[in-house]
Structures are given as structure tokens and as C-alpha cells.
Design a protein around this motif. Structure first.
Motif, mmCIF file in Angstrom:
data_model
loop_
_atom_site.group_PDB
_atom_site.id
_atom_site.type_symbol
_atom_site.label_atom_id
_atom_site.label_comp_id
_atom_site.label_asym_id
_atom_site.label_seq_id
_atom_site.Cartn_x
_atom_site.Cartn_y
_atom_site.Cartn_z
ATOM 1 N N ASN A 1 0.838 -1.194 0.000
ATOM 2 C CA ASN A 1 0.000 0.000 0.000
ATOM 3 C C ASN A 1 0.879 1.252 0.000
ATOM 4 O O ASN A 1 2.111 1.178 0.080
ATOM 5 C CB ASN A 1 -0.967 -0.006 1.189
ATOM 6 C CG ASN A 1 -0.249 -0.041 2.530
ATOM 7 O OD1 ASN A 1 0.747 0.654 2.729
ATOM 8 N ND2 ASN A 1 -0.751 -0.841 3.466
ATOM 9 N N THR A 2 0.253 2.405 -0.092
ATOM 10 C CA THR A 2 0.988 3.666 -0.212
ATOM 11 C C THR A 2 1.907 3.909 0.972
ATOM 12 O O THR A 2 3.069 4.302 0.808
ATOM 13 C CB THR A 2 0.002 4.840 -0.350
ATOM 14 O OG1 THR A 2 -0.798 4.646 -1.521
ATOM 15 C CG2 THR A 2 0.751 6.156 -0.471
ATOM 16 N N ASP A 3 1.418 3.659 2.191
ATOM 17 C CA ASP A 3 2.238 3.897 3.380
ATOM 18 C C ASP A 3 3.481 3.014 3.381
ATOM 19 O O ASP A 3 4.559 3.444 3.799
ATOM 20 C CB ASP A 3 1.424 3.641 4.651
ATOM 21 C CG ASP A 3 0.339 4.686 4.869
ATOM 22 O OD1 ASP A 3 0.465 5.787 4.298
ATOM 23 O OD2 ASP A 3 -0.626 4.399 5.594
ATOM 24 N N GLU A 4 3.347 1.779 2.932
ATOM 25 C CA GLU A 4 4.486 0.869 2.909
ATOM 26 C C GLU A 4 5.505 1.288 1.859
ATOM 27 O O GLU A 4 6.712 1.131 2.053
ATOM 28 C CB GLU A 4 4.004 -0.557 2.650
ATOM 29 C CG GLU A 4 3.238 -1.144 3.826
ATOM 30 C CD GLU A 4 2.612 -2.479 3.498
ATOM 31 O OE1 GLU A 4 2.659 -3.378 4.356
ATOM 32 O OE2 GLU A 4 2.064 -2.628 2.388
ATOM 33 N N ILE B 1 6.190 4.330 1.089
ATOM 34 C CA ILE B 1 6.887 5.489 1.638
ATOM 35 C C ILE B 1 8.072 5.052 2.496
ATOM 36 O O ILE B 1 9.068 5.768 2.629
ATOM 37 C CB ILE B 1 5.903 6.365 2.444
ATOM 38 C CG1 ILE B 1 4.890 7.013 1.492
ATOM 39 C CG2 ILE B 1 6.632 7.443 3.236
ATOM 40 C CD1 ILE B 1 3.782 7.774 2.188
ATOM 41 N N ILE B 2 7.993 3.844 3.082
ATOM 42 C CA ILE B 2 9.100 3.308 3.877
ATOM 43 C C ILE B 2 10.395 3.329 3.074
ATOM 44 O O ILE B 2 11.478 3.586 3.595
ATOM 45 C CB ILE B 2 8.790 1.862 4.331
ATOM 46 C CG1 ILE B 2 7.678 1.869 5.377
ATOM 47 C CG2 ILE B 2 10.039 1.188 4.887
ATOM 48 C CD1 ILE B 2 7.215 0.487 5.778
ATOM 49 N N PHE B 3 10.286 3.085 1.769
ATOM 50 C CA PHE B 3 11.462 3.037 0.906
ATOM 51 C C PHE B 3 11.693 4.348 0.164
ATOM 52 O O PHE B 3 12.473 4.406 -0.776
ATOM 53 C CB PHE B 3 11.321 1.894 -0.099
ATOM 54 C CG PHE B 3 11.249 0.553 0.559
ATOM 55 C CD1 PHE B 3 12.384 -0.053 1.059
ATOM 56 C CD2 PHE B 3 10.036 -0.091 0.707
ATOM 57 C CE1 PHE B 3 12.317 -1.285 1.686
ATOM 58 C CE2 PHE B 3 9.958 -1.325 1.327
ATOM 59 C CZ PHE B 3 11.103 -1.921 1.820
ATOM 60 N N GLY B 4 10.974 5.382 0.587
ATOM 61 C CA GLY B 4 11.184 6.686 -0.018
ATOM 62 C C GLY B 4 10.500 6.864 -1.345
ATOM 63 O O GLY B 4 10.824 7.766 -2.103
ATOM 64 N N GLU B 5 9.520 5.997 -1.649
ATOM 65 C CA GLU B 5 8.805 6.117 -2.914
ATOM 66 C C GLU B 5 7.675 7.116 -2.765
ATOM 67 O O GLU B 5 6.900 7.073 -1.809
ATOM 68 C CB GLU B 5 8.238 4.759 -3.343
ATOM 69 C CG GLU B 5 7.576 4.812 -4.709
ATOM 70 C CD GLU B 5 7.041 3.453 -5.118
ATOM 71 O OE1 GLU B 5 6.615 3.327 -6.280
ATOM 72 O OE2 GLU B 5 7.037 2.543 -4.298
ATOM 73 N N THR B 6 7.565 8.013 -3.701
ATOM 74 C CA THR B 6 6.509 9.014 -3.670
ATOM 75 C C THR B 6 5.190 8.392 -4.083
ATOM 76 O O THR B 6 5.109 7.753 -5.131
ATOM 77 C CB THR B 6 6.831 10.172 -4.626
ATOM 78 O OG1 THR B 6 8.083 10.731 -4.260
ATOM 79 C CG2 THR B 6 5.762 11.242 -4.542
ATOM 80 N N PRO B 7 4.137 8.543 -3.259
ATOM 81 C CA PRO B 7 2.853 7.937 -3.601
ATOM 82 C C PRO B 7 2.213 8.625 -4.797
ATOM 83 O O PRO B 7 2.545 9.743 -5.128
ATOM 84 C CB PRO B 7 2.030 8.152 -2.329
ATOM 85 C CG PRO B 7 2.654 9.308 -1.637
ATOM 86 C CD PRO B 7 4.112 9.257 -1.976
#
Length: 240
Positions: free
Chosen positions: A229-232, A234-240
Motif C-alpha cells: 500500500n501507499t504507506d508501505e 513510503i518506507i522506501f522513499g517512494e513518492t505515492p
């Protein structure tokens, strides 16, 4: 890309060749928000695809797609080797997606646990690049009792594997029993943990990766996968 042709969309998602999906669309299998689309050349908005169905089933997620897989033993993280492959655990059509899914940090055939698979090239680079320090956590079971000096040896920064010129980055070893513990790595050389203990005269019997960065495998069963999901992401610095 704000819009895409229906036939190109479906072909990219692995539903078939452009010719095959065009014929299927003409038969009336593709809907968006309960509205049928029968012209495969129609341009549809990417932002509406969460409302799309194919043959009465929600449309597969479009790229970029990232999933977590709990890899069982005896499966290989490869597209083209013989035997059981991790891609066999996914929907058959996903083998034909464009861009293809790739494993971000492989596990060897005898190991189990968390494998990230993505078609996002930037995210793949963030996870596997030696310049980006993403910690990977493994539960290790050994054949022989620990000697007691493993923690210091692995964290020294000068420990070198056979046939390697460059020493390993410091690795954290946390013993949990006479023949078991947790290993935390920030790099991923070929069969690294097995070779580390092999260099000390021991043998890894079981190896299970349960966490990458802040992402854990949780209570997933072996062979199961789920979409990040989007929050996960973000853990790797990926922009949602």
C-alpha cells in the motif's frame, strides 16, 4: 501518462496480445464504472482504472506495482531457470506484464521469507543499490554451536569472504540460542550469510528473511503475496 488505449493497457497488464485483447474488448468484457467499452482503440483515463473490470473481475493494478511475497523453500528467484520459480506463485498473466516484475534482492533456492517484487525501476535501485543502506533481517539456524566470537568478527568491517577482494560491511549478529540468531545486513552478496558462517567452519541449516527496512513479513503464509500500500511504499522513499 494521463490516458492510454484500452488494447495497449490490457496487453501491458498481461491479459493477452494486442490482437487478442482487442477481440475480447469487442465482445464486451471491459467496463469502467459499470460502463462498457467495446472499441479497443478508445483512450481511457489512468485515474479511472480503479473502477475498471475485465470479464467481471476488478482490473489488475497498473504499473508501478510492488508486491511482498513469502517465498517457500525450493523456489528460485529467477525468470528463466528450471524448476519452481517465484513467478509461478503469482497470477499466470503477470508473467507477461510490461514492464515485468523483478525481485528486489533475491533469496537462494534453499532460503525462505520476504521477497519484494516490483516493476518500478527507481524503487528497485533504492533497495538493491550498495550506496543505499537498507537493512535486511534474517533468522538463522546453524548446524553447530556458536563459538562466541561471531558478533565481533561479523561487525569488524575487515571480514572478507573467500574469492572476494573487498571486505564485508559490518553486519550485526544477535545470538538467540546455541545454534540460532538474527543477522542484519546492509548489503546482499551471493549467498552471503551461508558463506560467512562457512568461513568460520559452520553451516547454515535454515535461513529466513523476515524484514527489509521497515517492512515486515507479518503473518503471511508461505507462498502468499500481497500488494504494497501507499504507506508501505513510503518506507522506501517512494513518492505515492
Amino acid at each position: 501518462m494521463s490516458k492510454i488505449r484500452i488494447d495497449r493497457l490490457l496487453s501491458n497488464l498481461g491479459y493477452g496480445s494486442r490482437k487478442d485483447v482487442a477481440a475480447a474488448v469487442k465482445r464486451g468484457v471491459f467496463y469502467i464504472d459499470n460502463k462498457p467499452y467495446r472499441d479497443p482503440s478508445t483512450q481511457v483515463s489512468m485515474k479511472d482504472l480503479h473502477l475498471a473490470t475485465y470479464d467481471h473481475v476488478p482490473l489488475d493494478p497498473v504499473a508501478p506495482l510492488t508486491i511482498v511475497l513469502n517465498k517457500p523453500k525450493n523456489y528460485t528467484c529467477s525468470h528463466d531457470e528450471q524448476g519452481l520459480l517465484i513467478y509461478d506463485l503469482l497470477p499466470e498473466r503477470w508473467k507477461y506484464r510490461t514492464p515485468p516484475l523483478s525481485a528486489a534482492g533475491r533469496l537462494d533456492k534453499d532460503s525462505t521469507g520476504l521477497v519484494l517484487m516490483t516493476d518500478d525501476g527507481q524503487l528497485l535501485h533504492k533497495i538493491i543499490s550498495p550506496k543505499v543502506h537498507v537493512s535486511k533481517y534474517y533468522r538463522v539456524t546453524l548446524r553447530d554451536d556458536l563459538k562466541g566470537d561471531e558478533t565481533e568478527t561479523f561487525f569488524s568491517g575487515v571480514f572478507c569472504l573467500a574469492n572476494d577482494v573487498k571486505p564485508l560491511k559490518p553486519a550485526v549478529w544477535q545470538a538467540e540460542g546455541p545454534r540460532s540468531g538474527i543477522m542484519i545486513l546492509q548489503e546482499g552478496r551471493y549467498r552471503q550469510i551461508r558463506r560467512m558462517f562457512g568461513a568460520l567452519g559452520n553451516h547454515v541449516e535454515e535461513l529466513h528473511r523476515f524484514q527489509i527496512g521497515g517492512l515486515t513479513i507479518g503473518d503471511m503464509k508461505e507462498g502468499e503475496y500481497r500488494i504494497l500500500n501507499t504507506d508501505e511504499k513510503i518506507i522506501f522513499g517512494e513518492t505515492p
